[in-house]
Design an enzyme around this catalytic site. Structure first.
Site, mmCIF file in Angstrom:
data_model
loop_
_atom_site.group_PDB
_atom_site.id
_atom_site.type_symbol
_atom_site.label_atom_id
_atom_site.label_comp_id
_atom_site.label_asym_id
_atom_site.label_seq_id
_atom_site.Cartn_x
_atom_site.Cartn_y
_atom_site.Cartn_z
ATOM 1 N N SER A 25 -1.635 -20.678 36.658
ATOM 2 C CA SER A 25 -1.627 -22.160 37.208
ATOM 3 C C SER A 25 -2.428 -23.254 36.507
ATOM 4 O O SER A 25 -2.605 -23.007 35.633
ATOM 5 C CB SER A 25 -3.346 -21.541 38.692
ATOM 6 O OG SER A 25 -2.137 -20.359 39.275
ATOM 7 N N ASP A 42 -5.889 -24.773 36.956
ATOM 8 C CA ASP A 42 -7.034 -25.545 37.076
ATOM 9 C C ASP A 42 -7.444 -26.817 37.433
ATOM 10 O O ASP A 42 -7.100 -27.762 36.499
ATOM 11 C CB ASP A 42 -8.227 -24.592 36.312
ATOM 12 C CG ASP A 42 -7.826 -23.596 37.198
ATOM 13 O OD1 ASP A 42 -7.043 -22.626 37.741
ATOM 14 O OD2 ASP A 42 -8.977 -22.500 36.078
ATOM 15 N N THR A 96 -18.566 -5.001 37.302
ATOM 16 C CA THR A 96 -19.123 -6.114 36.590
ATOM 17 C C THR A 96 -20.277 -6.731 37.350
ATOM 18 O O THR A 96 -19.558 -6.819 39.058
ATOM 19 C CB THR A 96 -18.418 -6.764 36.321
ATOM 20 O OG1 THR A 96 -17.448 -7.479 37.376
ATOM 21 C CG2 THR A 96 -16.651 -6.358 35.558
ATOM 22 N N GLU A 97 -21.314 -6.408 37.222
ATOM 23 C CA GLU A 97 -22.756 -7.140 37.962
ATOM 24 C C GLU A 97 -23.319 -8.684 36.859
ATOM 25 O O GLU A 97 -24.507 -8.770 37.653
ATOM 26 C CB GLU A 97 -23.756 -5.594 37.325
ATOM 27 C CG GLU A 97 -23.083 -4.654 38.097
ATOM 28 C CD GLU A 97 -24.299 -3.786 39.030
ATOM 29 O OE1 GLU A 97 -25.802 -4.008 38.341
ATOM 30 O OE2 GLU A 97 -24.002 -2.759 39.624
ATOM 31 N N GLY A 98 -22.736 -9.360 37.321
ATOM 32 C CA GLY A 98 -22.778 -10.739 37.058
ATOM 33 C C GLY A 98 -23.292 -10.569 35.219
ATOM 34 O O GLY A 98 -23.285 -9.826 34.749
ATOM 35 N N ASP A 101 -12.285 -12.894 33.398
ATOM 36 C CA ASP A 101 -10.970 -12.470 32.689
ATOM 37 C C ASP A 101 -10.267 -12.665 31.278
ATOM 38 O O ASP A 101 -10.577 -11.593 30.842
ATOM 39 C CB ASP A 101 -10.137 -13.782 33.320
ATOM 40 C CG ASP A 101 -9.673 -14.235 34.607
ATOM 41 O OD1 ASP A 101 -9.429 -13.411 34.844
ATOM 42 O OD2 ASP A 101 -9.396 -15.588 34.548
#
Ligand code: RIB
Length: 294
Positions: free
Chosen positions: A11, A13, A210-212, A242
């Site tokens: 895409s 952005d 995934t926990e940031g 990503d």
């Protein structure tokens, strides 16, 4: 050099930065507007290539200026675009991003990404079968994700399914994927009603949540393990997930064991957030290794 195939979105952005995020019905004055290549699939392809993998992208763009920029950006980053097609009469995918208050909000218009159909992907079957690992996300049609899971399972090709953005998945799709990498929000939608611990135990060495900034959690067959991230000065978190997914896939394909692969991926993701844009901060292999060796 490991062979990575990314099947997914690409895409443009459209990024607005602002001191504050407008509320419903509110207008605010922003600071800047920039247009940069993005899309979860293309981001993962670029990240894997910078980390030293031999990457092929399978995707679609519109027959427009954005499409041209997206393809030339992939080529500049060393990604093979033999299977990135420009679709006539359709616009390239776009992501409308507000960067404010240290985080982003994104609306994605899929455009040409809806043309990444099973029939289209089938044209690249040989590339898929020859891959050391395949990565797929959810900005393309659901039936394509299902098809990719089927093809990878039948041919014994490891598949990393990054279930982003969130949508529910059929149980057989979850079963066929080799690795699943939801964030905390996505895992709640994937396994509605079940607790995170129950799910981790059901999928040892397969489900990586995934926990940031806390890190990534998985169950190694004996216990839950949290592999911590690295503290950095955050400029833009767009594309961190990503970068993590691409780096994790590359490390797994290279044969790293899970904790080491997660450490490598966390290091790459933490570097990615130190610059503007989804791909702006994606590190090279040398940059990640230099940081890990410090
Ligand atoms: O994961 C980040 C990406 O999500 C952005 O680049 C944007 O394109 C959206 O798809």
């Amino acid at each position: 050099m490991v062979k990575v195939t990314v099947i997914g979105s690409s895409s443009m952005d459209l990024v607005v930065t602002s001191g504050i995020r407008p509320g419903v019905g509110e207008t605010v004055l922003g600071d800047s507007f920039k247009t940069v290549p993005g899309g979860k699939g293309a981001n993962q392809a670029v990240a894997a290539s910078r980390l030293g993998a031999d990457v092929t992208m399978i995707g679609c763009v519109g027959e427009d200026q954005y499409g041209e920029v997206i393809i030339s950006n992939l080529i500049q980053n060393g990604v093979c675009t033999d299977y990135v097609k420009a679709v006539t009469g359709v616009e390239s995918g776009t992501a409308h991003i507000i960067l404010a208050e240290q985080d982003n909000s994104i609306i994605v218009i899929k455009g040409a990404n809806d043309y990444v159909t099973p029939t289209y992907v089938q044209q690249a079957l040989k590339v898929i079968i020859d891959s050391d690992i395949v990565i797929v996300q959810q900005e393309i049609p659901e039936e394509t994700v299902e098809y990719v899971c089927e093809v990878c399972e039948v041919n014994g090709v490891p598949l990393l399914l990054n279930p982003a953005p969130a949508r529910s998945l059929k149980k057989e799709v979850v079963e066929k994927a080799t690795y699943l990498t939801p964030n905390e929000h996505e895992v709640a939608i994937l396994f509605m009603g079940a607790s995170q611990s129950e799910m981790l135990q059901q999928y040892p060495n397969k489900l990586f949540i995934t926990e940031g900034e806390k890190g990534v959690r998985y169950f190694n067959g004996k216990e839950e393990v949290l592999v911590a991230t690295f503290p950095v000065q955050v400029i833009d978190t767009t594309g961190a997930g990503d970068t993590f997914n691409a780096a994790f896939a590359v490390a797994l394909a290279e044969g790293k064991e899970y904790t080491q692969a997660l450490k490598f991926a966390n290091r790459a993701a933490s570097l990615s957030v130190t610059k503007f844009g989804a791909q702006g901060g994606m590190p090279t292999r040398q940059e990640v290794e230099a940081c890990l060796n410090k």
